[in-house]
Design a protein around this motif. Structure first.
Motif, PDB file in Angstrom:
ATOM      1  N   UNK A 153       0.826  -1.212   0.000  1.00  0.00           N
ATOM      2  CA  UNK A 153       0.000   0.000   0.000  1.00  0.00           C
ATOM      3  C   UNK A 153       0.859   1.260   0.000  1.00  0.00           C
ATOM      4  N   UNK A 154       2.184   1.112   0.066  1.00  0.00           N
ATOM      5  CA  UNK A 154       3.083   2.261   0.128  1.00  0.00           C
ATOM      6  C   UNK A 154       4.330   1.969  -0.700  1.00  0.00           C
ATOM      7  N   UNK A 184      -3.195   4.108  -5.374  1.00  0.00           N
ATOM      8  CA  UNK A 184      -1.937   3.577  -5.867  1.00  0.00           C
ATOM      9  C   UNK A 184      -1.549   2.340  -5.067  1.00  0.00           C
ATOM     10  N   UNK A 185      -1.175   1.274  -5.780  1.00  0.00           N
ATOM     11  CA  UNK A 185      -0.612   0.085  -5.159  1.00  0.00           C
ATOM     12  C   UNK A 185       0.786  -0.124  -5.751  1.00  0.00           C
ATOM     13  N   UNK A 186       1.635  -0.828  -5.010  1.00  0.00           N
ATOM     14  CA  UNK A 186       3.045  -0.918  -5.377  1.00  0.00           C
ATOM     15  C   UNK A 186       3.502  -2.378  -5.405  1.00  0.00           C
ATOM     16  N   UNK A 187       4.149  -2.765  -6.518  1.00  0.00           N
ATOM     17  CA  UNK A 187       4.567  -4.155  -6.709  1.00  0.00           C
ATOM     18  C   UNK A 187       6.083  -4.282  -6.647  1.00  0.00           C
ATOM     19  N   UNK A 188       6.540  -5.300  -5.915  1.00  0.00           N
ATOM     20  CA  UNK A 188       7.951  -5.684  -5.926  1.00  0.00           C
ATOM     21  C   UNK A 188       8.035  -7.125  -6.401  1.00  0.00           C
ATOM     22  N   UNK A 189       9.254  -7.590  -6.647  1.00  0.00           N
ATOM     23  CA  UNK A 189       9.438  -9.003  -6.973  1.00  0.00           C
ATOM     24  C   UNK A 189      10.667  -9.529  -6.238  1.00  0.00           C
ATOM     25  N   UNK A 190      10.782 -10.857  -6.200  1.00  0.00           N
ATOM     26  CA  UNK A 190      11.880 -11.514  -5.508  1.00  0.00           C
ATOM     27  C   UNK A 190      12.913 -11.994  -6.521  1.00  0.00           C
ATOM     28  N   UNK A 191      14.179 -11.688  -6.248  1.00  0.00           N
ATOM     29  CA  UNK A 191      15.271 -12.183  -7.094  1.00  0.00           C
ATOM     30  C   UNK A 191      15.328 -13.703  -6.948  1.00  0.00           C
ATOM     31  N   UNK A 192      15.105 -14.472  -8.032  1.00  0.00           N
ATOM     32  CA  UNK A 192      15.067 -15.928  -7.922  1.00  0.00           C
ATOM     33  C   UNK A 192      16.412 -16.558  -7.567  1.00  0.00           C
ATOM     34  N   UNK A 223      13.002  -3.043  -5.605  1.00  0.00           N
ATOM     35  CA  UNK A 223      12.226  -1.829  -5.383  1.00  0.00           C
ATOM     36  C   UNK A 223      10.793  -2.073  -5.851  1.00  0.00           C
ATOM     37  N   UNK A 224       9.945  -1.072  -5.732  1.00  0.00           N
ATOM     38  CA  UNK A 224       8.534  -1.232  -6.057  1.00  0.00           C
ATOM     39  C   UNK A 224       8.122  -0.313  -7.203  1.00  0.00           C
TER      40      UNK A 224
END
Length: 205
Positions: free
Chosen positions: A116-117, A135-143, A150-151
């Motif tokens: 949410x931030x 606004x929503x914020x997406x991150x991802x995980x390094x496999x 970052x988002x």
């Protein structure tokens, strides 16, 4: 003092492919090599004479070469760096019907998490109902390393659409055999289902 003793001081690299997240953004100082007594200095190429500053940001897909502080190693150890950034969010404004959830948001990445931030906080539950004009914020995980990127933001718009209207009792002749396409309702892009909660759309035929 022998040349073999000199080169024994050159650094070694055990992992020639090193992966990082962009949060915080990695620099030359983030690269890993083993100091065998002669220190570690990184170069842009295997033969360049100007060492790289430790504060220079790494470039995704670029290679870097380790030598000792004197730069006299005959063979410099090569490292290819990869930098995983925030997931791809397309489109950056996404529209939904009411009662849509976080799991409906669209982003391309590995183990995408929504917040949410832009920083801090905990990942949102996938079943959380999304809010209009938010606004929503997406991150991802390094496999490779498991670090989190970052988002990237997406603007969510929720539109309350009226249910279609029409007769709740509709009669048809048995010949020709009636199909779903014969049902009548008033609205846009009408779709038919077997029950109020079924997730499988009926074929018009």
């Amino acid at each position: 003092f022998s040349l073999s003793g000199l080169y024994a001081q050159c650094p070694t690299v055990t992992n020639p492919s090193q992966s990082f997240c962009d949060n915080p953004y990695p620099t030359v100082a983030s690269l890993l090599a083993t100091d065998n007594g002669g220190g570690i200095t990184w170069y842009e190429t295997a033969v360049s004479t100007t060492p790289l500053s430790n504060s220079i940001a790494l470039i995704d897909g670029e290679d870097y070469f380790a030598s000792d502080v004197s730069g006299s190693c005959t063979v410099r150890q090569r490292v290819v760096a990869s930098v995983v950034s925030a997931p791809v969010v397309q489109p950056r404004t996404q529209g939904f019907c009411e009662e849509s959830t976080i799991s409906d948001l669209q982003a391309i990445g590995n183990m995408v998490q929504w917040y949410a931030a832009p920083s801090g906080g905990s990942p949102l539950n996938p079943n959380t109902i999304i809010t209009d004009n938010t606004l929503y914020y997406a991150s991802q995980i390094n496999p490779v390393t498991g670090c989190e990127t970052s988002r990237r933001s997406v603007l969510v718009l929720v539109r309350i659409l009226p249910a279609p209207t029409g007769s709740t009792l509709q009669r048809f002749c048995s010949q020709p055999t009636p199909t779903v396409s014969n049902l009548v309702a008033n609205g846009n892009n009408i779709r038919w289902y077997l029950s109020p909660s079924s997730g499988v759309e009926l074929n018009p035929t």
